[in-house]
Design a protein around this motif. Structure first.
Motif: not given
Length: 214
Positions: A42-45, A61-65, A75-79, A104-109
């Motif tokens: 779901k994250d990628l979609d 284009t999309m850079q590596p997360a 809270a850790p973050e995904i960017e 936030d890494d603890d949030q739903p995908a």
């Protein structure tokens, strides 16, 4: 009064290091540590469909997360940094949006918040220069790049910095048309004044330059 306020601004700006500009681009990542992670499902979609949809274009284009951590209590973050497909033509060159999405890494995908900056290309004598106009018009951004190259001041710094890509921002709250800051990926910063009492020739005027540290 204009000259006094400008002098105070220049003096205070000179105290800032080049790293402060890089930090402002990173935003909430200041003081954090990152490592590469993979997006799945779901994250990628969601990233492919949402990041550039507000501009009516697809992701180019999309850079590596990256997963950012900031220490205890945060809270850790995904960017993810994304470049959108062109949405317009400016200066006979394609314009696009650069978008940064976070959750936030603890949030739903798939629960992402995205923020984008338009980037245009300015043809110059040293090649095509990418610049994010920020609060300014395409015309202002284009003119600022040309005035930087035409100025007799800081010629080496300008030619080292511009090809790395830059962005414009208002340096002085409430006076966005008075003083602007051009910060570049090289770590250089340049201050321009839009107060030109002698007319519009060579306006905005390049006033100061700050080089990156060693």
């Amino acid at each position: 009064m204009h000259r006094l306020l400008l002098a105070l601004l220049v003096a205070s700006s000179a105290l800032l290091s080049g790293s402060a500009v890089a930090a402002s681009r990173a935003g909430t990542n200041v003081g954090g540590q990152s490592k590469a992670v993979s997006l799945h499902g779901k994250d990628l979609d969601t990233m492919r469909t949402m990041a550039c949809s507000q501009y009516g274009v697809d992701v180019a284009t999309m850079q590596p997360a990256k997963r950012w951590t900031y220490g205890k209590g945060f809270a850790p973050e995904i960017e993810v940094a994304v470049r959108c497909a062109p949405h317009a033509t400016v200066n006979d060159r394609p314009a696009h949006y650069n978008v940064v999405c976070r959750r936030d890494d603890d949030q739903p995908a798939g629960d992402w918040q995205c923020l984008g900056w338009e980037a245009i290309v300015v043809p110059t004598t040293i090649g095509d220069i990418s610049v994010e106009p920020g609060p300014y018009s395409h015309e202002f951004a284009t003119r600022t790049i040309h005035e930087a190259l035409d100025s007799s001041l800081f010629r080496r710094d300008v030619r080292d910095a511009l090809p790395t890509g830059c962005r414009l921002a208002s340096n002085w709250d409430g006076s966005g048309q008075e003083v602007a800051e051009l910060s570049c990926a090289s770590g250089h910063r340049f201050l321009f004044s839009f107060f030109c009492p002698q007319g519009k020739t060579h306006c905005p005027r390049l006033m100061t330059a700050t080089s990156p540290g060693p």
